[in-house]
Write a protein that holds these residues in place. Structure first.
Motif, PDB file in Angstrom:
ATOM      1  N   LEU A  40       0.826  -1.201   0.000  1.00  0.00           N
ATOM      2  CA  LEU A  40       0.000   0.000   0.000  1.00  0.00           C
ATOM      3  C   LEU A  40       0.863   1.254   0.000  1.00  0.00           C
ATOM      4  CD1 LEU A  40      -2.732  -1.098   2.582  1.00  0.00           C
ATOM      5  CD2 LEU A  40      -2.781  -1.284   0.076  1.00  0.00           C
ATOM      6  N   THR A  41       1.990   1.185   0.701  1.00  0.00           N
ATOM      7  CA  THR A  41       3.004   2.233   0.693  1.00  0.00           C
ATOM      8  C   THR A  41       4.352   1.520   0.671  1.00  0.00           C
ATOM      9  OG1 THR A  41       3.311   2.412   3.091  1.00  0.00           O
ATOM     10  CG2 THR A  41       1.486   3.664   2.124  1.00  0.00           C
ATOM     11  N   GLU A  42       5.426   2.265   0.794  1.00  0.00           N
ATOM     12  CA  GLU A  42       6.742   1.630   0.835  1.00  0.00           C
ATOM     13  C   GLU A  42       6.929   0.782   2.092  1.00  0.00           C
ATOM     14  OE1 GLU A  42       9.780   4.540   0.428  1.00  0.00           O
ATOM     15  OE2 GLU A  42       9.381   4.929  -1.705  1.00  0.00           O
ATOM     16  N   ALA A  43       6.138   1.058   3.119  1.00  0.00           N
ATOM     17  CA  ALA A  43       6.299   0.342   4.381  1.00  0.00           C
ATOM     18  C   ALA A  43       5.112  -0.531   4.763  1.00  0.00           C
ATOM     19  CB  ALA A  43       6.559   1.335   5.514  1.00  0.00           C
ATOM     20  N   VAL A  44       3.930  -0.269   4.211  1.00  0.00           N
ATOM     21  CA  VAL A  44       2.712  -0.957   4.621  1.00  0.00           C
ATOM     22  C   VAL A  44       2.250  -1.922   3.524  1.00  0.00           C
ATOM     23  CG1 VAL A  44       0.308  -0.685   5.328  1.00  0.00           C
ATOM     24  CG2 VAL A  44       2.023   1.002   6.038  1.00  0.00           C
ATOM     25  N   SER A  45       1.963  -3.161   3.926  1.00  0.00           N
ATOM     26  CA  SER A  45       1.489  -4.180   2.991  1.00  0.00           C
ATOM     27  C   SER A  45       0.151  -4.729   3.456  1.00  0.00           C
ATOM     28  CB  SER A  45       2.499  -5.321   2.885  1.00  0.00           C
ATOM     29  OG  SER A  45       2.622  -5.997   4.131  1.00  0.00           O
ATOM     30  N   ILE A  46      -0.565  -5.357   2.523  1.00  0.00           N
ATOM     31  CA  ILE A  46      -1.808  -6.052   2.850  1.00  0.00           C
ATOM     32  C   ILE A  46      -1.840  -7.381   2.117  1.00  0.00           C
ATOM     33  CG2 ILE A  46      -3.107  -4.896   0.996  1.00  0.00           C
ATOM     34  CD1 ILE A  46      -5.571  -5.020   2.849  1.00  0.00           C
ATOM     35  N   ASP A  47      -2.328  -8.393   2.786  1.00  0.00           N
ATOM     36  CA  ASP A  47      -2.462  -9.736   2.237  1.00  0.00           C
ATOM     37  C   ASP A  47      -3.872 -10.203   2.592  1.00  0.00           C
ATOM     38  OD1 ASP A  47      -2.332 -12.393   1.521  1.00  0.00           O
ATOM     39  OD2 ASP A  47      -0.650 -12.900   2.826  1.00  0.00           O
ATOM     40  N   TYR A  48      -4.702 -10.499   1.603  1.00  0.00           N
ATOM     41  CA  TYR A  48      -6.080 -10.888   1.886  1.00  0.00           C
ATOM     42  C   TYR A  48      -6.508 -12.013   0.962  1.00  0.00           C
ATOM     43  CZ  TYR A  48      -6.786  -7.718  -2.078  1.00  0.00           C
ATOM     44  OH  TYR A  48      -6.706  -7.096  -3.306  1.00  0.00           O
ATOM     45  N   GLY A  49      -7.452 -12.830   1.434  1.00  0.00           N
ATOM     46  CA  GLY A  49      -7.905 -13.938   0.608  1.00  0.00           C
ATOM     47  C   GLY A  49      -8.893 -14.812   1.340  1.00  0.00           C
ATOM     48  N   ILE A  50      -9.092 -15.999   0.795  1.00  0.00           N
ATOM     49  CA  ILE A  50     -10.008 -16.975   1.377  1.00  0.00           C
ATOM     50  C   ILE A  50      -9.329 -18.341   1.348  1.00  0.00           C
ATOM     51  CG2 ILE A  50     -11.161 -17.365  -0.854  1.00  0.00           C
ATOM     52  CD1 ILE A  50     -13.756 -17.866   0.784  1.00  0.00           C
ATOM     53  N   ALA A  51      -9.528 -19.103   2.411  1.00  0.00           N
ATOM     54  CA  ALA A  51      -8.964 -20.447   2.532  1.00  0.00           C
ATOM     55  C   ALA A  51     -10.084 -21.440   2.795  1.00  0.00           C
ATOM     56  CB  ALA A  51      -7.937 -20.496   3.666  1.00  0.00           C
ATOM     57  N   TYR A  52      -9.814 -22.697   2.457  1.00  0.00           N
ATOM     58  CA  TYR A  52     -10.780 -23.760   2.732  1.00  0.00           C
ATOM     59  C   TYR A  52     -10.043 -24.902   3.419  1.00  0.00           C
ATOM     60  CZ  TYR A  52     -14.708 -26.937   2.167  1.00  0.00           C
ATOM     61  OH  TYR A  52     -15.764 -27.790   2.409  1.00  0.00           O
ATOM     62  N   TYR A  53     -10.493 -25.265   4.616  1.00  0.00           N
ATOM     63  CA  TYR A  53      -9.893 -26.334   5.406  1.00  0.00           C
ATOM     64  C   TYR A  53     -10.708 -27.610   5.184  1.00  0.00           C
ATOM     65  CZ  TYR A  53      -8.043 -22.329   8.089  1.00  0.00           C
ATOM     66  OH  TYR A  53      -7.435 -21.154   8.479  1.00  0.00           O
ATOM     67  N   SER A  54     -10.053 -28.688   4.770  1.00  0.00           N
ATOM     68  CA  SER A  54     -10.768 -29.953   4.608  1.00  0.00           C
ATOM     69  C   SER A  54     -10.053 -31.053   5.388  1.00  0.00           C
ATOM     70  CB  SER A  54     -10.872 -30.337   3.125  1.00  0.00           C
ATOM     71  OG  SER A  54      -9.610 -30.694   2.580  1.00  0.00           O
ATOM     72  N   TYR A  55     -10.842 -32.028   5.872  1.00  0.00           N
ATOM     73  CA  TYR A  55     -10.324 -33.079   6.740  1.00  0.00           C
ATOM     74  C   TYR A  55     -10.708 -34.443   6.186  1.00  0.00           C
ATOM     75  CZ  TYR A  55      -9.563 -29.116   9.764  1.00  0.00           C
ATOM     76  OH  TYR A  55      -9.140 -27.907  10.257  1.00  0.00           O
ATOM     77  N   HIS A  56      -9.792 -35.412   6.354  1.00  0.00           N
ATOM     78  CA  HIS A  56      -9.940 -36.712   5.697  1.00  0.00           C
ATOM     79  C   HIS A  56      -9.490 -37.843   6.616  1.00  0.00           C
ATOM     80  CE1 HIS A  56     -10.308 -34.382   1.888  1.00  0.00           C
ATOM     81  NE2 HIS A  56      -9.416 -33.608   2.488  1.00  0.00           N
ATOM     82  N   GLY A  57      -9.952 -39.049   6.315  1.00  0.00           N
ATOM     83  CA  GLY A  57      -9.537 -40.236   7.047  1.00  0.00           C
ATOM     84  C   GLY A  57     -10.689 -41.040   7.604  1.00  0.00           C
ATOM     85  N   GLY A  58     -11.759 -40.374   8.026  1.00  0.00           N
ATOM     86  CA  GLY A  58     -12.934 -41.048   8.562  1.00  0.00           C
ATOM     87  C   GLY A  58     -14.163 -40.768   7.724  1.00  0.00           C
ATOM     88  N   ASP A  59     -15.194 -41.545   7.918  1.00  0.00           N
ATOM     89  CA  ASP A  59     -16.434 -41.372   7.151  1.00  0.00           C
ATOM     90  C   ASP A  59     -17.063 -40.006   7.398  1.00  0.00           C
ATOM     91  OD1 ASP A  59     -16.133 -43.907   6.125  1.00  0.00           O
ATOM     92  OD2 ASP A  59     -17.452 -44.849   7.627  1.00  0.00           O
ATOM     93  N   ASP A  60     -16.900 -39.470   8.596  1.00  0.00           N
ATOM     94  CA  ASP A  60     -17.503 -38.182   8.927  1.00  0.00           C
ATOM     95  C   ASP A  60     -16.481 -37.055   9.010  1.00  0.00           C
ATOM     96  OD1 ASP A  60     -16.218 -39.082  11.152  1.00  0.00           O
ATOM     97  OD2 ASP A  60     -17.848 -38.649  12.562  1.00  0.00           O
ATOM     98  N   SER A  61     -15.242 -37.283   8.534  1.00  0.00           N
ATOM     99  CA  SER A  61     -14.197 -36.262   8.652  1.00  0.00           C
ATOM    100  C   SER A  61     -14.572 -34.979   7.939  1.00  0.00           C
ATOM    101  CB  SER A  61     -12.870 -36.795   8.092  1.00  0.00           C
ATOM    102  OG  SER A  61     -12.379 -37.865   8.871  1.00  0.00           O
ATOM    103  N   SER A  62     -15.229 -35.109   6.779  1.00  0.00           N
ATOM    104  CA  SER A  62     -15.566 -33.924   5.985  1.00  0.00           C
ATOM    105  C   SER A  62     -16.609 -33.045   6.660  1.00  0.00           C
ATOM    106  CB  SER A  62     -16.054 -34.339   4.600  1.00  0.00           C
ATOM    107  OG  SER A  62     -17.227 -35.127   4.691  1.00  0.00           O
ATOM    108  N   ASP A  63     -17.251 -33.549   7.717  1.00  0.00           N
ATOM    109  CA  ASP A  63     -18.215 -32.719   8.445  1.00  0.00           C
ATOM    110  C   ASP A  63     -17.537 -31.507   9.076  1.00  0.00           C
ATOM    111  OD1 ASP A  63     -20.129 -34.570   7.791  1.00  0.00           O
ATOM    112  OD2 ASP A  63     -20.203 -35.516   9.772  1.00  0.00           O
ATOM    113  N   GLY A  64     -16.220 -31.609   9.293  1.00  0.00           N
ATOM    114  CA  GLY A  64     -15.491 -30.507   9.894  1.00  0.00           C
ATOM    115  C   GLY A  64     -14.934 -29.501   8.903  1.00  0.00           C
ATOM    116  N   ASN A  65     -15.170 -29.691   7.615  1.00  0.00           N
ATOM    117  CA  ASN A  65     -14.664 -28.755   6.604  1.00  0.00           C
ATOM    118  C   ASN A  65     -15.272 -27.374   6.794  1.00  0.00           C
ATOM    119  OD1 ASN A  65     -13.545 -31.102   5.661  1.00  0.00           O
ATOM    120  ND2 ASN A  65     -14.570 -31.076   3.681  1.00  0.00           N
TER     121      ASN A  65
END
Length: 240
Positions: free
Chosen positions: A96-121
């Motif tokens: 934004l300036t020589e000293a100030v930065s911004i980092d923005y976005g969206i993430a998706y967390y997914s879980y695996h291993g059990g039949d109901d693991s994806s319930d926590g996504n």
């Protein structure tokens, strides 16, 4: 890229149309990959591996306009059949300036291993501000989700951190973050608390292409997976 706190903590799949739009937005792009081994995978001070070690890795693609897309994975252990966390994210970093930065976005967390693991996504949006000065780098980082671990709960995390250069290639990073449940009827922490805090002090350096970190951290939660601990990690990043 990473999920939350530092070099050795994770960031946390997006639609094909969105990723395709990213790829067409720039002609040139840089690929990188990372792999790390940690003595404990902690997320906001909470162990995701029952206090055991984790092997982690990710792949990122960065574009000339500051946009990036990537994926990251780690073994986990929540006491059930879930044994893998696999995340994806898309965001943009800009000055934004020589000293100030911004980092923005969206993430998706997914879980695996059990039949109901994806319930926590769940999805999460984030904004991170940085300020570079002669006294080091200061961060203000914010995360928000409307479906925390698939419970339909709104959850927010705020962190402030500062990295001091002790000497060339020797850094000390101090951070403090607060996790807040915004829907106490669907998610609370131990003893009906709707929030908890976490603090961390980490020494970081590199040697022969490897990055090293040793950190002391603790929370105000009285559980054995969130008490005081020393966490060690080693990481390698590849560019291609």
């Amino acid at each position: 890229m990473k999920k939350l706190n530092s070099l050795f903590t994770s960031t946390h799949i997006f639609t094909a149309a969105l990723v395709t739009a990213l790829y067409s937005s720039a002609t040139f792009a840089d690929w990188s990959a990372n792999i790390s081994a940690v003595s404990d995978y902690t997320f906001n001070g909470l162990s995701q591996t029952q206090n055991d070690p984790a092997l982690q890795g990710g792949v990122d693609k960065a574009f000339d306009n500051g946009t990036y897309v990537g994926t990251w994975a780690s073994n986990v252990d929540f006491g059930g059949d879930t044994n893998l966390e696999w995340d994806a994210y898309i965001g943009r970093y800009q000055m934004l300036t020589e000293a100030v930065s911004i980092d923005y976005g969206i993430a998706y967390y997914s879980y695996h291993g059990g039949d109901d693991s994806s319930d926590g996504n769940y999805p999460e949006i984030y904004t991170k501000f940085g300020y570079a000065s002669d006294y080091g780098n200061t961060e203000l980082n914010l995360w928000y989700t409307w479906d925390y671990f698939g419970t339909g709960s709104r959850h927010a995390v705020a962190m402030i951190a500062h990295t001091f250069e002790l000497a060339p290639n020797h850094n000390l990073r101090a951070s403090f973050d607060v996790s807040n449940s915004l829907d106490s009827d669907t998610w609370v922490w131990r003893d009906e608390n709707t929030s908890f805090y976490h603090y961390r002090l980490a020494y970081q350096t590199s040697y022969k292409g490897l990055d090293f970190e040793i950190a002391a951290e603790n929370t105000n939660l009285d559980i054995d997976t969130a008490d005081e601990r020393i966490v060690f990690g080693v990481s390698k990043t590849f560019s291609f």
